[in-house]
Design a protein around this motif. Sequence first.
Motif, PDB file in Angstrom:
ATOM      1  N   PHE A 152       0.928  -1.209  -0.076  1.00 45.31           N
ATOM      2  CA  PHE A 152      -0.112  -0.007   0.014  1.00 45.31           C
ATOM      3  C   PHE A 152       0.792   1.172   0.072  1.00 45.31           C
ATOM      4  CE2 PHE A 152       0.418  -2.112   4.011  1.00 45.31           C
ATOM      5  CZ  PHE A 152       0.818  -1.241   4.898  1.00 45.31           C
ATOM      6  N   GLU A 153       0.404   2.203  -0.446  1.00 44.64           N
ATOM      7  CA  GLU A 153       1.091   3.563  -0.623  1.00 44.64           C
ATOM      8  C   GLU A 153       0.098   4.863  -0.675  1.00 44.64           C
ATOM      9  OE1 GLU A 153       1.105   5.658  -3.406  1.00 44.64           O
ATOM     10  OE2 GLU A 153      -0.032   4.566  -4.502  1.00 44.64           O
ATOM     11  N   GLY A 154       0.486   5.967  -0.502  1.00 47.58           N
ATOM     12  CA  GLY A 154      -0.408   7.227  -0.636  1.00 47.58           C
ATOM     13  C   GLY A 154       0.029   8.247   0.168  1.00 47.58           C
ATOM     14  N   THR A 155      -1.094   8.889   0.531  1.00 49.99           N
ATOM     15  CA  THR A 155      -0.846  10.248   1.321  1.00 49.99           C
ATOM     16  C   THR A 155      -1.772  10.666   2.181  1.00 49.99           C
ATOM     17  OG1 THR A 155       0.157  11.356  -0.723  1.00 49.99           O
ATOM     18  CG2 THR A 155      -0.587  12.871   0.728  1.00 49.99           C
ATOM     19  N   THR A 156      -1.656  11.155   3.427  1.00 50.42           N
ATOM     20  CA  THR A 156      -2.566  11.410   4.376  1.00 50.42           C
ATOM     21  C   THR A 156      -3.158  12.857   4.248  1.00 50.42           C
ATOM     22  OG1 THR A 156      -1.030  11.941   6.124  1.00 50.42           O
ATOM     23  CG2 THR A 156      -1.765   9.547   5.966  1.00 50.42           C
ATOM     24  N   SER A 157      -4.363  13.011   4.956  1.00 51.96           N
ATOM     25  CA  SER A 157      -4.916  14.253   4.883  1.00 51.96           C
ATOM     26  C   SER A 157      -3.874  15.552   5.469  1.00 51.96           C
ATOM     27  CB  SER A 157      -6.191  14.284   5.744  1.00 51.96           C
ATOM     28  OG  SER A 157      -5.847  14.110   7.144  1.00 51.96           O
ATOM     29  N   ASP A 158      -2.892  15.120   6.050  1.00 51.64           N
ATOM     30  CA  ASP A 158      -1.968  16.274   6.588  1.00 51.64           C
ATOM     31  C   ASP A 158      -0.683  16.394   5.594  1.00 51.64           C
ATOM     32  OD1 ASP A 158      -0.197  14.065   7.141  1.00 51.64           O
ATOM     33  OD2 ASP A 158      -0.115  14.232   9.179  1.00 51.64           O
ATOM     34  N   GLY A 159      -1.040  15.749   4.483  1.00 49.68           N
ATOM     35  CA  GLY A 159      -0.078  15.834   3.471  1.00 49.68           C
ATOM     36  C   GLY A 159       1.171  14.716   3.509  1.00 49.68           C
ATOM     37  N   THR A 160       1.413  14.118   4.512  1.00 53.37           N
ATOM     38  CA  THR A 160       2.394  13.179   4.720  1.00 53.37           C
ATOM     39  C   THR A 160       2.184  11.844   3.783  1.00 53.37           C
ATOM     40  OG1 THR A 160       2.625  13.829   6.914  1.00 53.37           O
ATOM     41  CG2 THR A 160       3.671  11.792   6.514  1.00 53.37           C
ATOM     42  N   ALA A 161       3.150  11.508   3.211  1.00 51.71           N
ATOM     43  CA  ALA A 161       3.481  10.175   2.387  1.00 51.71           C
ATOM     44  C   ALA A 161       3.470   9.022   3.093  1.00 51.71           C
ATOM     45  CB  ALA A 161       4.239  10.409   1.463  1.00 51.71           C
ATOM     46  N   PHE A 162       2.845   7.919   2.730  1.00 51.98           N
ATOM     47  CA  PHE A 162       3.111   6.690   3.413  1.00 51.98           C
ATOM     48  C   PHE A 162       3.209   5.542   2.614  1.00 51.98           C
ATOM     49  CE2 PHE A 162      -1.285   6.476   2.756  1.00 51.98           C
ATOM     50  CZ  PHE A 162      -1.607   5.123   2.481  1.00 51.98           C
ATOM     51  N   SER A 163       4.050   4.359   3.103  1.00 54.40           N
ATOM     52  CA  SER A 163       3.947   3.219   2.183  1.00 54.40           C
ATOM     53  C   SER A 163       3.940   2.089   3.078  1.00 54.40           C
ATOM     54  CB  SER A 163       4.942   3.398   1.091  1.00 54.40           C
ATOM     55  OG  SER A 163       6.172   3.417   1.577  1.00 54.40           O
ATOM     56  N   GLY A 164       3.977   0.978   2.481  1.00 56.69           N
ATOM     57  CA  GLY A 164       4.133  -0.091   3.330  1.00 56.69           C
ATOM     58  C   GLY A 164       3.808  -1.646   2.508  1.00 56.69           C
TER      59      GLY A 164
END
Length: 195
Positions: A152-164
């Motif tokens: 999974f990957e994407g962006t949160t509402s606070d603009g932070t990128a995430f992946s895993g």
Amino acid sequence: MKNLKLFVLLLSVGLMSYSCKNDDDGGSSSGSGVVIYGDTEIQLKSGVIMDYGEYMDGIYNFDITLVDTQVRTVDGYPFPTEDVFSGVYFELFTSNVSDLQVGTYSFGSADAGGYEYAEVYINATIEQDEGISINSGSFSVLDNGSSYELEFEGTTSDGTAFSGSFSGPLRAYDFSDEFGRPAEEGASKPRLFFR
């Protein structure tokens, strides 16, 4: 938050029942994986898949929760074994009645192959489980069945990128008969883990 009051009620009943009886099935849900949220790295240890049945005609709802702790079952509901936990949550939609289909799910749709709601959790507790909403990204099921391989990957509402990613078995829960099917227009279900 969707149906927070119902969740608090379920949690209270679950915790009261836990003090009298723990019906943990003892099944293993150990796996391995990681979530990278900005500069924070979370080592995932276990996960659950919750079947909520038919969402609308031919569309089925499965929720995935992946956390950095083990999961126990209390009176039929999943709970983290640690007081403080981190991880991710996705509410996914598929045309397969029995499991998530292999493939990529895109943010922004409650149609098959999509998801509209997801969160990242950093140092959450059952009492204060405010997650950080995910507002873009993808969730891929590379393998399913007795063991899952997820990315999974994407962006949160606070603009932070995430992946895993995560690899391993998921502890399965069937809630398909508890909330009625198909869903009524605008209806929401209580989240039984993290909510």
